[in-house]
Design a protein around this motif. Structure first.
Motif, short mmCIF file in Angstrom:
data_model
loop_
_atom_site.label_atom_id
_atom_site.label_comp_id
_atom_site.label_asym_id
_atom_site.label_seq_id
_atom_site.Cartn_x
_atom_site.Cartn_y
_atom_site.Cartn_z
N GLN A 26 0.83 -1.21 0.00
CA GLN A 26 0.00 0.00 0.00
C GLN A 26 0.86 1.26 0.00
OE1 GLN A 26 -2.77 -0.41 3.27
NE2 GLN A 26 -3.91 -2.03 2.24
N ALA A 27 2.00 1.18 -0.63
CA ALA A 27 2.92 2.32 -0.67
C ALA A 27 2.50 3.30 -1.76
CB ALA A 27 4.34 1.85 -0.90
N ARG A 28 2.99 4.53 -1.63
CA ARG A 28 2.79 5.56 -2.64
C ARG A 28 4.16 6.18 -2.92
NH1 ARG A 28 -1.79 8.94 -3.99
NH2 ARG A 28 -1.14 10.86 -5.02
N VAL A 29 4.54 6.14 -4.21
CA VAL A 29 5.80 6.75 -4.65
C VAL A 29 5.45 7.79 -5.70
CG1 VAL A 29 8.05 6.37 -5.70
CG2 VAL A 29 7.08 4.63 -4.17
N GLU A 30 5.86 9.02 -5.47
CA GLU A 30 5.41 10.11 -6.32
C GLU A 30 6.56 11.08 -6.57
OE1 GLU A 30 1.48 13.04 -6.51
OE2 GLU A 30 1.95 11.89 -4.70
N ARG A 31 6.70 11.48 -7.84
CA ARG A 31 7.73 12.45 -8.23
C ARG A 31 9.10 12.03 -7.73
NH1 ARG A 31 3.44 15.23 -6.45
NH2 ARG A 31 4.47 15.83 -4.50
N LEU A 32 9.46 10.79 -8.02
CA LEU A 32 10.75 10.25 -7.62
C LEU A 32 11.56 9.88 -8.86
CD1 LEU A 32 12.42 9.22 -5.09
CD2 LEU A 32 11.64 6.95 -5.78
N THR A 33 12.84 10.22 -8.85
CA THR A 33 13.77 9.75 -9.87
C THR A 33 14.66 8.68 -9.26
OG1 THR A 33 13.81 11.83 -11.09
CG2 THR A 33 15.71 10.38 -11.36
N ALA A 34 14.71 7.50 -9.89
CA ALA A 34 15.58 6.41 -9.44
C ALA A 34 16.53 6.08 -10.59
CB ALA A 34 14.76 5.19 -9.04
N ARG A 35 17.82 6.31 -10.38
CA ARG A 35 18.80 6.23 -11.47
C ARG A 35 20.06 5.52 -10.98
NH1 ARG A 35 19.12 11.27 -12.08
NH2 ARG A 35 21.07 11.73 -11.00
N TRP A 36 20.61 4.65 -11.85
CA TRP A 36 21.92 4.04 -11.62
C TRP A 36 21.97 3.20 -10.34
CZ3 TRP A 36 24.54 9.38 -12.70
CH2 TRP A 36 24.44 9.67 -14.07
N ASN A 37 20.83 2.59 -9.98
CA ASN A 37 20.82 1.63 -8.88
C ASN A 37 21.09 0.23 -9.43
OD1 ASN A 37 19.88 3.54 -6.68
ND2 ASN A 37 18.27 3.81 -8.22
N ALA A 38 21.73 -0.62 -8.64
CA ALA A 38 22.23 -1.88 -9.17
C ALA A 38 21.12 -2.86 -9.55
CB ALA A 38 23.17 -2.53 -8.15
N SER A 39 19.97 -2.79 -8.91
CA SER A 39 18.89 -3.71 -9.23
C SER A 39 17.65 -2.92 -9.66
CB SER A 39 18.60 -4.64 -8.04
OG SER A 39 17.66 -5.64 -8.41
N ILE A 40 16.56 -2.98 -8.93
CA ILE A 40 15.29 -2.35 -9.32
C ILE A 40 15.29 -0.88 -8.90
CG2 ILE A 40 12.79 -2.42 -8.98
CD1 ILE A 40 13.13 -5.44 -8.38
N GLY A 41 14.78 -0.04 -9.76
CA GLY A 41 14.67 1.36 -9.41
C GLY A 41 13.64 1.61 -8.32
N ILE A 42 12.38 1.20 -8.56
CA ILE A 42 11.29 1.33 -7.59
C ILE A 42 10.66 -0.04 -7.42
CG2 ILE A 42 9.04 2.37 -7.10
CD1 ILE A 42 9.91 4.78 -8.82
N ASN A 43 10.71 -0.58 -6.21
CA ASN A 43 10.17 -1.91 -5.92
C ASN A 43 9.08 -1.76 -4.86
OD1 ASN A 43 10.20 -4.78 -6.25
ND2 ASN A 43 11.16 -4.95 -4.25
N ALA A 44 7.86 -2.21 -5.18
CA ALA A 44 6.73 -2.02 -4.27
C ALA A 44 5.90 -3.29 -4.20
CB ALA A 44 5.86 -0.85 -4.72
N GLY A 45 5.11 -3.41 -3.13
CA GLY A 45 4.31 -4.60 -2.91
C GLY A 45 2.88 -4.44 -3.41
#
Length: 381
Positions: free
Chosen positions: A150-169
């Motif tokens: 039940q997460a909320r991710v908003e206006r986020l930049t995910a860059r150059w991370n080794a695995s998943i940029g945004i991981n949610a359930g």
């Protein structure tokens, strides 16, 4: 009149709370607690958070809302930036960045060489309702953010991370975000989640991956190494632009959806496999699929494929404009210049009102002509 004498206790009443609060240098107004590099390293940012990484948000903090007031520099790819163990917490990055040490001062790809265990923001245990917004997470050893149910991710930049940029359930919402050149999948969400108005480009696996009952809407996906959008059953996928998908693998479809999905109003171009690939019982409508290296649109049994445009698909015989198996309804599509058949259908499938032209392998194979079809400027036989 008597002169008003200053009260020495008044000054003391102000000073004492400041002194008591000294170990936690970052306190914001209105119940919002601040996080920055100085308190993270030197003192801990609030009760329950020890000095050093990760910054720990638990019930001891006595608040639900947190805000960055400066960049966080995470010292190791095996270390988390922030770990949350309470429900319904809100983290406003305030335009700042959670940054892996390898990316400090670097303006080009600084993805860690191998996947480790550190996330920019992580959850400890089963955590509900975490909200993360308004900033960047760059160069983590594992995921950019790993935010739970039940997460909320908003206006986020995910860059150059080794695995998943945004991981949610489960039941997650990802809005207005940008995931770029992460080592694995750009965005991964679980059942009954929604990803909207988000860009996913040049990620090392799937652009956006969902489980069952999810929605992907109005997103832009480009040059992801595997499928652009890979969904579970009963998905709704609409209004997306998917280009330059895959590196030649068999599963590098522009859009891949499971049984019972609805796929409409998408544009899919230059996939190295199928443009739009769906399971049984799908509805595929008003899409444009062109320059894909295999079929433009492929569906299994009991599908409705209507009002799509499929042109210049395929690079070998057998790569068709539209392919469907048993019990399908194919109507009002335009199919042009496929390398294989325009329509490649099972005998149990009906087709009507389609316009077919210049398909190298022939305009129609199989199916039952229900009328109104035009083949190379003449009524189809």
């Amino acid at each position: 009149m008597h002169a008003i004498r200053p009260n020495p206790l008044a000054a003391l009443s102000i000073l004492v709370p400041l002194m008591l609060g000294a170990p936690y240098a970052a306190r914001a107004a209105e119940g919002v607690l601040e996080i920055n590099q100085a308190c993270a390293v030197n003192s801990g940012c609030f009760p329950g958070d020890a000095p050093g990484y990760p910054v720990t948000i638990d019930a001891s903090a006595g608040a639900q809302s947190f805000r960055l007031t400066g960049d966080l520099i995470v010292p190791s790819p095996s270390t988390d930036g922030i770990v949350v163990s309470i429900n319904d917490a809100s983290i406003d990055l305030g335009g700042f960045t959670i940054l892996g040490q390898s990316c400090v001062g670097v303006t080009v790809d600084c993805t860690p060489a191998s996947t480790s265990t550190g996330d920019g923001i992580d959850v400890d245990g089963v955590v509900f309702g975490l909200s993360v917004s308004n900033g960047q997470v760059v160069g983590m050893g594992r995921h950019g953010v790993n935010v739970g149910t039940q997460a909320r991710v908003e206006r986020l930049t995910a860059r150059w991370n080794a695995s998943i940029g945004i991981n949610a359930g489960f039941n997650a919402l990802v809005l207005d975000s940008n995931v770029y050149q992460n080592g694995g999948t750009g965005i991964a969400v679980s059942t009954s989640s929604s990803v909207q108005r988000t860009n996913a480009s040049e990620n090392g696996n799937i652009g956006i991956s969902t489980a069952s009952g999810a929605t992907v809407q109005d997103c832009t996906l480009r040059a992801n190494l595997n499928a652009g959008i890979n969904g579970g059953v009963y998905n709704t996928i609409s209004g997306n632009t998917v280009t330059d998908t895959g590196d030649g693998g068999a599963a590098d479809d522009g859009i891949n959806a499971g049984d019972g999905s609805i796929v409409f109003d998408n544009t899919v171009r230059n996939s190295s496999a199928i443009g739009i690939d769906c399971g049984d019982g799908c509805t595929i409508s008003r899409n444009t699929a062109f320059f894909n290296l295999s079929d433009g649109i492929q569906c299994d049994n009991g599908c409705t494929i209507q009002e799509n445009s499929a042109y210049d698909n395929g690079d070998a015989a057998g790569d068709d404009g539209i392919q469907c198996s048993q019990g399908c309804n194919i109507r009002a599509n335009t199919v042009y210049q496929s390398v294989g058949e325009g329509l490649n259908l099972s005998f149990e499938t009906g087709y009507s009102g389609n316009v077919l032209a210049n398909n190298v392998g022939g305009n129609v194979s199989g199916g039952v002509n229900l009328g109104g079809n035009l083949c190379d400027a003449a009524i189809c036989p």
